[in-house]
Design a protein around this motif. Sequence first.
Motif, PDB file in Angstrom:
ATOM      1  N   ILE A 287      -8.539   4.992   2.438  1.00  0.00           N
ATOM      2  CA  ILE A 287      -8.626   4.814   0.981  1.00  0.00           C
ATOM      3  C   ILE A 287      -9.368   6.007   0.385  1.00  0.00           C
ATOM      4  O   ILE A 287     -10.515   6.281   0.744  1.00  0.00           O
ATOM      5  CB  ILE A 287      -9.364   3.506   0.628  1.00  0.00           C
ATOM      6  CG1 ILE A 287      -8.649   2.305   1.254  1.00  0.00           C
ATOM      7  CG2 ILE A 287      -9.459   3.331  -0.888  1.00  0.00           C
ATOM      8  CD1 ILE A 287      -9.422   0.997   1.133  1.00  0.00           C
ATOM      9  N   LYS A 288      -8.719   6.712  -0.515  1.00  0.00           N
ATOM     10  CA  LYS A 288      -9.315   7.901  -1.121  1.00  0.00           C
ATOM     11  C   LYS A 288     -10.283   7.509  -2.238  1.00  0.00           C
ATOM     12  O   LYS A 288     -10.073   6.508  -2.928  1.00  0.00           O
ATOM     13  CB  LYS A 288      -8.231   8.827  -1.662  1.00  0.00           C
ATOM     14  CG  LYS A 288      -7.283   9.329  -0.575  1.00  0.00           C
ATOM     15  CD  LYS A 288      -6.280  10.321  -1.120  1.00  0.00           C
ATOM     16  CE  LYS A 288      -5.296  10.752  -0.035  1.00  0.00           C
ATOM     17  NZ  LYS A 288      -5.970  11.376   1.117  1.00  0.00           N
TER      18      LYS A 288
ATOM     19  N   TYR B 139       1.780   3.696  -5.807  1.00  0.00           N
ATOM     20  CA  TYR B 139       0.355   3.688  -5.465  1.00  0.00           C
ATOM     21  C   TYR B 139      -0.319   2.470  -6.068  1.00  0.00           C
ATOM     22  O   TYR B 139       0.117   1.933  -7.098  1.00  0.00           O
ATOM     23  CB  TYR B 139      -0.339   4.943  -5.995  1.00  0.00           C
ATOM     24  CG  TYR B 139       0.198   6.241  -5.448  1.00  0.00           C
ATOM     25  CD1 TYR B 139      -0.038   6.609  -4.124  1.00  0.00           C
ATOM     26  CD2 TYR B 139       0.923   7.112  -6.258  1.00  0.00           C
ATOM     27  CE1 TYR B 139       0.439   7.807  -3.617  1.00  0.00           C
ATOM     28  CE2 TYR B 139       1.400   8.314  -5.765  1.00  0.00           C
ATOM     29  CZ  TYR B 139       1.160   8.657  -4.440  1.00  0.00           C
ATOM     30  OH  TYR B 139       1.636   9.836  -3.941  1.00  0.00           O
ATOM     31  N   ARG B 140      -1.402   2.071  -5.428  1.00  0.00           N
ATOM     32  CA  ARG B 140      -2.258   1.021  -5.977  1.00  0.00           C
ATOM     33  C   ARG B 140      -3.694   1.538  -6.001  1.00  0.00           C
ATOM     34  O   ARG B 140      -4.170   2.125  -5.042  1.00  0.00           O
ATOM     35  CB  ARG B 140      -2.151  -0.250  -5.144  1.00  0.00           C
ATOM     36  CG  ARG B 140      -3.156  -1.338  -5.543  1.00  0.00           C
ATOM     37  CD  ARG B 140      -2.814  -2.675  -4.943  1.00  0.00           C
ATOM     38  NE  ARG B 140      -1.653  -3.248  -5.621  1.00  0.00           N
ATOM     39  CZ  ARG B 140      -1.080  -4.391  -5.259  1.00  0.00           C
ATOM     40  NH1 ARG B 140      -1.525  -5.058  -4.207  1.00  0.00           N
ATOM     41  NH2 ARG B 140      -0.044  -4.863  -5.923  1.00  0.00           N
TER      42      ARG B 140
ATOM     43  N   LYS C  22       8.094   6.239  -4.108  1.00  0.00           N
ATOM     44  CA  LYS C  22       6.702   6.122  -3.710  1.00  0.00           C
ATOM     45  C   LYS C  22       5.869   5.473  -4.815  1.00  0.00           C
ATOM     46  O   LYS C  22       5.999   5.820  -5.977  1.00  0.00           O
ATOM     47  CB  LYS C  22       6.150   7.510  -3.375  1.00  0.00           C
ATOM     48  CG  LYS C  22       4.698   7.549  -2.955  1.00  0.00           C
ATOM     49  CD  LYS C  22       4.481   6.937  -1.605  1.00  0.00           C
ATOM     50  CE  LYS C  22       3.035   7.071  -1.156  1.00  0.00           C
ATOM     51  NZ  LYS C  22       2.788   6.436   0.121  1.00  0.00           N
TER      52      LYS C  22
ATOM     53  N   LYS D 299       0.814  -1.212   0.000  1.00  0.00           N
ATOM     54  CA  LYS D 299       0.000   0.000   0.000  1.00  0.00           C
ATOM     55  C   LYS D 299       0.848   1.263   0.000  1.00  0.00           C
ATOM     56  O   LYS D 299       0.396   2.312  -0.412  1.00  0.00           O
ATOM     57  CB  LYS D 299      -0.917  -0.010   1.228  1.00  0.00           C
ATOM     58  CG  LYS D 299      -1.865   1.157   1.282  1.00  0.00           C
ATOM     59  CD  LYS D 299      -2.840   1.007   2.416  1.00  0.00           C
ATOM     60  CE  LYS D 299      -3.779   2.200   2.466  1.00  0.00           C
ATOM     61  NZ  LYS D 299      -4.758   2.104   3.531  1.00  0.00           N
ATOM     62  N   HIS D 300       2.087   1.170   0.457  1.00  0.00           N
ATOM     63  CA  HIS D 300       2.852   2.382   0.691  1.00  0.00           C
ATOM     64  C   HIS D 300       3.999   2.630  -0.273  1.00  0.00           C
ATOM     65  O   HIS D 300       4.316   3.758  -0.579  1.00  0.00           O
ATOM     66  CB  HIS D 300       3.407   2.362   2.117  1.00  0.00           C
ATOM     67  CG  HIS D 300       2.328   2.229   3.147  1.00  0.00           C
ATOM     68  ND1 HIS D 300       1.406   3.212   3.389  1.00  0.00           N
ATOM     69  CD2 HIS D 300       2.020   1.213   3.975  1.00  0.00           C
ATOM     70  CE1 HIS D 300       0.571   2.830   4.344  1.00  0.00           C
ATOM     71  NE2 HIS D 300       0.908   1.622   4.706  1.00  0.00           N
TER      72      HIS D 300
ATOM     73  N   ILE E 129      -3.571  13.153  -5.249  1.00  0.00           N
ATOM     74  CA  ILE E 129      -2.931  12.641  -4.039  1.00  0.00           C
ATOM     75  C   ILE E 129      -1.631  13.388  -3.754  1.00  0.00           C
ATOM     76  O   ILE E 129      -1.352  13.799  -2.628  1.00  0.00           O
ATOM     77  CB  ILE E 129      -2.664  11.126  -4.156  1.00  0.00           C
ATOM     78  CG1 ILE E 129      -3.992  10.357  -4.150  1.00  0.00           C
ATOM     79  CG2 ILE E 129      -1.778  10.634  -3.008  1.00  0.00           C
ATOM     80  CD1 ILE E 129      -3.827   8.851  -4.333  1.00  0.00           C
TER      81      ILE E 129
ATOM     82  N   CYS F 271      -5.329  -0.883  -1.274  1.00  0.00           N
ATOM     83  CA  CYS F 271      -5.254   0.168  -2.285  1.00  0.00           C
ATOM     84  C   CYS F 271      -5.212   1.558  -1.649  1.00  0.00           C
ATOM     85  O   CYS F 271      -5.748   1.783  -0.557  1.00  0.00           O
ATOM     86  CB  CYS F 271      -6.470   0.082  -3.223  1.00  0.00           C
ATOM     87  SG  CYS F 271      -6.522  -1.448  -4.191  1.00  0.00           S
ATOM     88  N   ASP F 272      -4.580   2.470  -2.340  1.00  0.00           N
ATOM     89  CA  ASP F 272      -4.532   3.862  -1.898  1.00  0.00           C
ATOM     90  C   ASP F 272      -5.779   4.620  -2.299  1.00  0.00           C
ATOM     91  O   ASP F 272      -6.136   5.618  -1.675  1.00  0.00           O
ATOM     92  CB  ASP F 272      -3.305   4.559  -2.498  1.00  0.00           C
ATOM     93  CG  ASP F 272      -2.018   3.976  -1.972  1.00  0.00           C
ATOM     94  OD1 ASP F 272      -1.611   4.352  -0.876  1.00  0.00           O
ATOM     95  OD2 ASP F 272      -1.435   3.118  -2.663  1.00  0.00           O
ATOM     96  N   GLY F 273      -6.428   4.175  -3.383  1.00  0.00           N
ATOM     97  CA  GLY F 273      -7.595   4.884  -3.856  1.00  0.00           C
ATOM     98  C   GLY F 273      -8.485   3.993  -4.686  1.00  0.00           C
ATOM     99  O   GLY F 273      -8.072   2.923  -5.154  1.00  0.00           O
TER     100      GLY F 273
END
Length: 426
Positions: free
Chosen positions: A401-402, A313-314, A311, A295-296, A421, A380-382
């Motif tokens: 989660i966005k 993202y997923r 960095k 996730k990070h 983000i 997931c991040d979003g």
Amino acid sequence: MAINFAKSIQEKTFEHPCYNCIAHKYARMHIPVAPKCNVSCNFCNRKYDCINESRPGVTSGVLAPEEARDKFKVVKNRIKNLTVVGIAGPGDPLANFEETKKSIELIKKECPDITFCLSTNGLMLPAYAGELIKLGVTHVTITINAVDPKIDGQIYRYINYKGSTFVGEEAGKILLNNQLEGLKYLVDRGIVCKINIVMIKGINDKHIPEIVKKVGEYGAYMANIMPLIPVKGSVFENRDTVDEAELTSMRKECEQYLKQMYHCRQCRADAIGSLDEDVSAQFRGYNKNVISIDKHEKIHEEDKKAGKVEKGYRFAVASSSGDYVDEHFGHVSEFYIYDVLGENIKFHEKRDVERYCNGPQECTGHDDKISGVIKCIEDCDGVLVLRIGFEPVTKLHEKGIKVFQMYSTIEEGIEKAVKLIDKAAK
């Protein structure tokens, strides 16, 4: 226009197990580098990671071109009778042309004389036929299920052509025109073309001799009439299929117009080996250097020693087609998962979820189902959706989660989400 290869096209055809029924001693390898599709077929459900199912569109994963090359090297080293590399999905190779092109170029560098073929719905053939010839593709399979746009309109939900969506007879006219134009272009330049036809009771079964006759007039080499597979989750999941006797009878009838294929296995998009022995399971998990993304962050293997971390993202994408962000969160039965590192966007996998909303009277109070959906994408991040209700938004925010509401192509949507983000983090 002659094509000059180390082996003639006749020799390549002789060693191609799909084009020559006595070529069973030769092996082929399908590389699943093309996840996106531009045509929605009523008989299709492109389910990933189903190792016990053998049908077109199924694969245990999608490879980047570099991964396809590396896997080819492993397979070629172990399967000495490998003569053919094919691209048959899990979507359409020409809807993923850059990935298709790069995969061919990379593998050609490793083995210049390997036979390259691909299977396509033909929608983008007029745009890319010339490029395929330059790349050295010698065999092309086109799926043509009707030569009557009205019948096509019953077989396809829609087509996505040059950024616009078409349905019904209008979609059928565009698709058929491009299929026949592309077929003629390839045949006139010496490319061997096979035509796949899905035999669908009550829709195109009486029409098939007309299809075969037409493509024969355009110079097709062979027709492959296949039985409908009533795939669960597809529009045609409850439609009857044809039995072996009906299929054989149709092939016999059509032999007067064109050579028929009797030995098709309706292979997976990641098939490896001879037609009688698929050994693709032996090569799953072959790549010990696959980079994982949590996730990070994502760490490049080459940067690990240097202690560099970039960095990553997923994202989970609500899509009905694999092309657009076009599903309501409550209507989703599967999420497309994408990983992002820098400017690179890569498809990771599809995840099945239980749909929790079936209309205004049944779309609230399903805490357990909503929680189950969110648990499926909690790494997931979003999440990118067309629409979403207040309740799931609250629960997703609690998980960090966005949520991004939009209608766009998947790639454009992910790019927008990343920018938002990054902007919020500054």
